[in-house]
Design a protein around this motif. Structure first.
Motif, short mmCIF file in Angstrom:
data_model
loop_
_atom_site.label_atom_id
_atom_site.label_comp_id
_atom_site.label_asym_id
_atom_site.label_seq_id
_atom_site.Cartn_x
_atom_site.Cartn_y
_atom_site.Cartn_z
N UNK A 1 1.08 -0.85 0.06
CA UNK A 1 0.03 -0.10 0.11
C UNK A 1 1.00 0.87 0.33
N UNK A 2 0.22 2.58 -0.88
CA UNK A 2 1.56 2.75 -1.27
C UNK A 2 0.60 5.06 -1.21
N UNK A 3 1.14 5.32 -0.35
CA UNK A 3 0.51 6.74 -0.13
C UNK A 3 1.51 8.29 -0.68
N UNK B 1 4.96 7.20 1.33
CA UNK B 1 5.20 6.28 2.22
C UNK B 1 4.41 4.67 1.83
N UNK B 2 5.08 4.07 2.41
CA UNK B 2 4.85 2.64 1.50
C UNK B 2 4.89 1.51 2.30
N UNK B 3 4.02 1.08 2.85
CA UNK B 3 4.29 -0.82 3.78
C UNK B 3 3.58 -1.83 2.72
N UNK B 4 4.38 -2.73 2.74
CA UNK B 4 3.88 -3.82 2.31
C UNK B 4 4.52 -5.08 2.74
N UNK B 5 4.11 -6.52 2.23
CA UNK B 5 4.71 -7.88 3.06
C UNK B 5 4.69 -8.75 1.37
N UNK B 6 5.76 -9.00 1.67
CA UNK B 6 6.33 -9.72 0.38
C UNK B 6 6.80 -11.94 0.90
N UNK B 7 5.87 -12.71 0.73
CA UNK B 7 5.32 -13.76 1.58
C UNK B 7 6.51 -14.84 -0.19
N UNK C 1 -0.59 8.33 -8.95
CA UNK C 1 -1.46 7.13 -8.50
C UNK C 1 -2.27 6.40 -9.14
N UNK C 2 -2.97 7.29 -10.11
CA UNK C 2 -3.91 6.54 -11.12
C UNK C 2 -3.10 6.02 -11.71
N UNK D 1 -1.66 -1.34 -3.60
CA UNK D 1 -3.10 -0.08 -3.10
C UNK D 1 -2.36 0.90 -3.28
N UNK D 2 -3.07 1.71 -3.42
CA UNK D 2 -2.35 3.08 -3.62
C UNK D 2 -3.51 4.24 -3.35
N UNK D 3 -3.03 5.04 -2.43
CA UNK D 3 -3.59 6.31 -1.97
C UNK D 3 -2.80 7.72 -1.81
N UNK D 4 -3.48 8.50 -2.78
CA UNK D 4 -2.99 10.11 -2.97
C UNK D 4 -2.83 10.81 -1.99
N UNK D 5 -2.08 11.74 -1.80
CA UNK D 5 -2.34 13.39 -0.05
C UNK D 5 -2.83 13.93 -1.01
#
Length: 212
Positions: free
Chosen positions: A121-123, A166-172, A136-137, A155-159
């Motif tokens: 998820x990236x903002x 800002x970004x957080x996530x998980x790779x497995x 973001x689009x 997923x993304x979010x415009x600020x």
């Protein structure tokens, strides 16, 4: 004679264990958070259900060390970029000559990896609202690609009103090491690859010597 036999048995057991590990999947998970230039990550590795590696990485301490040492470094003679380029120039023809074997090795790595989950998820916020919406689009479109795996979530979010990333996530994912191990043996048997490793070691040794 008995001692020698015991040593040989122990070595044989160790080799059997190591060889067996090549056929067992390693479960690797990376959790990460990014805020502008600060990166936090936790990497954990499991064999079966046994955790054999777990480490947190944070580049904030490195950045603080660089900022505190920045003033003294100004008085030191910096290595020109041209010198750095000249250092790696001898490696370029060797890498070109080894292109095929390097590509094959990367293919082996890719084929040995099975993705379990990739979530991010990236903002994003820029001073220019139009650029923010465009980027973001574009990132949002990646999540609706027709061939995108269900294991992937982007997923993304415009600020607005601030410039921030800002970004957080998980790779497995799982990886079985047998084929990469054979590929690595084949890789280092190549004369050009051995020469590349030798030259990289020489460059590192010279740079370490220059720092002391």
């Amino acid at each position: 004679m008995i001692i020698l036999t015991i040593i040989l048995i122990i070595l044989a057991i160790i080799l059997i264990i190591i060889f067996s590990l090549l056929f067992i999947n390693l479960h690797i998970q990376i959790n990460y958070k990014v805020k502008n230039t600060e990166i936090n990550a936790i990497i954990s590795i499991k064999i079966l259900k046994l955790k054999i590696f777990n480490k947190r990485f944070n580049n904030k301490q490195t950045q603080n060390e660089l900022s505190t040492s920045e003033e003294p470094e100004k008085n030191k003679t910096k290595t020109p970029l041209k010198d750095k380029i000249n250092e790696i120039k001898p490696l370029i023809p060797l890498i070109k000559n080894s292109k095929k074997i390097l590509i094959n090795f990367l293919k082996i790595i890719r084929q040995s990896i099975k993705l379990n989950k990739f979530e991010t998820h990236t903002s994003l916020g820029l001073y220019d609202y139009v650029d923010t919406v465009k980027i973001v689009g574009f990132l949002s479109m990646l999540n609706i690609l027709p061939n995108l795996s269900k294991k992937v979530s982007i997923t993304t979010e415009a600020l607005f009103g601030e410039e921030i990333l800002k970004s957080n996530g998980k790779i497995s994912f799982k990886i079985r090491l047998f084929k990469p191990f054979l590929g690595l043996l084949k890789l280092i048997s190549d004369k050009n690859i051995r020469e590349i490793i030798k030259k990289i070691y020489q460059i590192k040794k010279e740079n370490d010597g220059a720092k002391t």
